[in-house]
Design a protein around this motif. Structure first.
Motif, short mmCIF file in Angstrom:
data_model
loop_
_atom_site.label_atom_id
_atom_site.label_comp_id
_atom_site.label_asym_id
_atom_site.label_seq_id
_atom_site.Cartn_x
_atom_site.Cartn_y
_atom_site.Cartn_z
N VAL A 10 19.51 -19.58 -2.26
CA VAL A 10 19.75 -18.44 -3.16
C VAL A 10 20.04 -17.17 -2.37
CG1 VAL A 10 18.80 -17.05 -5.03
CG2 VAL A 10 18.21 -19.46 -4.87
N LEU A 14 15.47 -22.87 -2.31
CA LEU A 14 14.91 -23.30 -3.59
C LEU A 14 15.33 -24.74 -3.83
CD1 LEU A 14 13.75 -22.71 -6.54
CD2 LEU A 14 16.04 -21.91 -7.09
N MET A 42 11.36 -16.88 0.57
CA MET A 42 12.45 -17.21 -0.35
C MET A 42 13.59 -17.89 0.42
SD MET A 42 12.61 -13.87 -2.82
CE MET A 42 11.13 -12.92 -3.20
N LEU A 96 11.38 -20.60 -1.90
CA LEU A 96 11.43 -19.87 -3.18
C LEU A 96 11.12 -20.92 -4.24
CD1 LEU A 96 12.21 -17.41 -4.94
CD2 LEU A 96 14.57 -18.19 -4.83
N PRO A 155 9.45 -21.48 -8.14
CA PRO A 155 8.89 -20.83 -9.33
C PRO A 155 7.38 -20.96 -9.41
CG PRO A 155 10.88 -22.04 -9.91
CD PRO A 155 10.59 -22.35 -8.47
#
Lengths: 275, 275
Positions: free
Chosen positions: A202, A191, A188, A225, A227
């Motif tokens: 993030v 992003l 992560m 990160l 989706p």
């Protein structure tokens, strides 16, 4: 059993046919430990290795969902047959307790289930058996890493201070029981906005690399990160199978192979039991 | 002790001076359980209530970092004095083991530490004592919720299927030991890109509300995934203290107050011990 075991530890009996045992752990849950384990396993298989994945997170076994398979394994005699999916041999408590009912077992029962998974499953000939540890540094983790002949451990963290704080604890735990650290993975890490393609940090950024340097362990890479990674996990299609998006995970698999070879060499000759 | 205890459970002795005990749990780690606990506690204090926060996540105690305080608590006689920060009384294993060294205690030791935190800490008069549970549905969680007089539980999840799968397990666990569910919170529900302000559903969206409906429990609200929340956590400045960004967390605190009152009424009259 092995000439180079550290002093006070119980002997770590090799798992027949398994060349390298890699534990994937984290101090904190939810940092993507299972995502890393699943994509590492499938990535290693794509690189041509013989791979197994053992889901040791008996309370929250997410491997079946992420690998897109959930059947009850067969047993022949006293040996449980692992499931086979995407070129990886699999065992998970999720296969044995597929519903929503929680397992509220106490410690000793867990230890015996995990030992059963390690030694009672017919893993066959494997180059790599990946163990997805439960998050944290509790007694289940400790028992497992004390008794399993782990070649090396990967510690997964996000860049947030809260996650790094717990990752340092996990590294100390592996040091305490003399399990070599293959390295830290920063998951992560960033992003890219799917709308404007600008980068969003993030959970902050760079803490994994910094912590690796501070603690003198290797840094195995940054994973985005994205989706799409979560969608891959929720639908049983690990992102590593995709051409472009999968590349950071394939790179992680290559780095893990290289580090495992280094660590195995440092450890000296291994005694393997064969029939 | 109480006339309306269900049959086979051990008696749950009230904690002197504590009106409502709220447990914050999750099936999966890393979903923001501690972020919710901390902001709920500070939010309740901002609404004028007397609040305590007990960090029961003894393996990964992140409350000290998120509340921006880490001192060794004092003991007078046999009573440990909680720390006081942002209007909330605090106790955490992080205050007693502040370094990076992991606690690799086994189950029974944990039980006694947690009982000590519940009963050996001088909480004083509180409207709400929030317990930040360890993630998952293991034996530590089970022991705690079996022995503590919990008014109600909040289950935190992200919208991802993997997290929801484990949240359902947590709800079943609370049902099994007859702890009322105050409701589900969907954390990391959406991210507004700080550059283009478009909405990104990083971990999907809506699964918390859907799961609440399916399992016939209340839905307490959606909390955004906002880098400011993580920065607030990493720097000890809970986001609920900010005027605009804090509003979803204040709203959660108001919902928790309302649901606690409903649940307490359904449970019938409580017997309180006073001196």
């Amino acid at each position: 059993m092995s000439p180079n075991q550290p002093g006070q530890m119980p002997p770590k009996v090799p798992i027949q046919g398994v060349k390298n045992l890699i534990a994937v752990g984290s101090g904190k849950g939810g940092v993507g430990k299972t995502t890393v384990s699943v994509n590492l396993a499938v990535g290693l298989a794509q690189l041509g290795h013989r791979v197994g994945l053992m889901d040791a997170d008996v309370y929250g076994p997410n491997v079946p969902l992420m690998m897109g398979i959930n059947r009850t394994p067969m047993a022949y005699g006293e040996r449980i047959q692992p499931l086979d999916q995407l070129g990886v041999k699999l065992m998970s408590m999720g296969f044995l307790n597929p519903g929503d009912k929680p397992l509220v077992w106490r410690g000793p029962m867990l230890h015996s289930v995990i030992q059963q998974f390690l030694r009672g499953v017919d893993w066959g000939e494997l180059d790599y058996l990946i163990i997805d540890l439960p998050p944290g540094t509790g007694d289940v983790q400790l028992s497992l890493i004390q008794t399993a002949p782990i070649t090396g451990a990967i510690v997964v963290t996000t860049p947030s201070d809260v996650s790094l704080e717990d990752a340092r604890k996990a590294i100390h735990m592996f040091h305490q029981v003399r399990v070599p650290i293959l390295g830290i993975v920063e998951n992560m890490s960033f992003l890219n906005c799917p709308h404007c393609h600008e980068r969003i940090d993030v959970f902050s950024h760079g803490g994994g690399r910094r912590t690796a340097k501070e603690m003198q362990v290797h840094f195995l890479g940054e994973l985005p990160l994205d989706p799409q990674i979560r969608i891959g996990g929720d639908t049983g299609s690990p992102i590593v199978m995709r051409k472009a998006e999968g590349e950071p995970f394939l790179e992680l698999a290559r780095n893990a192979v290289a580090r495992t070879a280094e660590v195995a060499q440092q450890e000296g000759p291994k005694i393997e039991i064969s029939e």
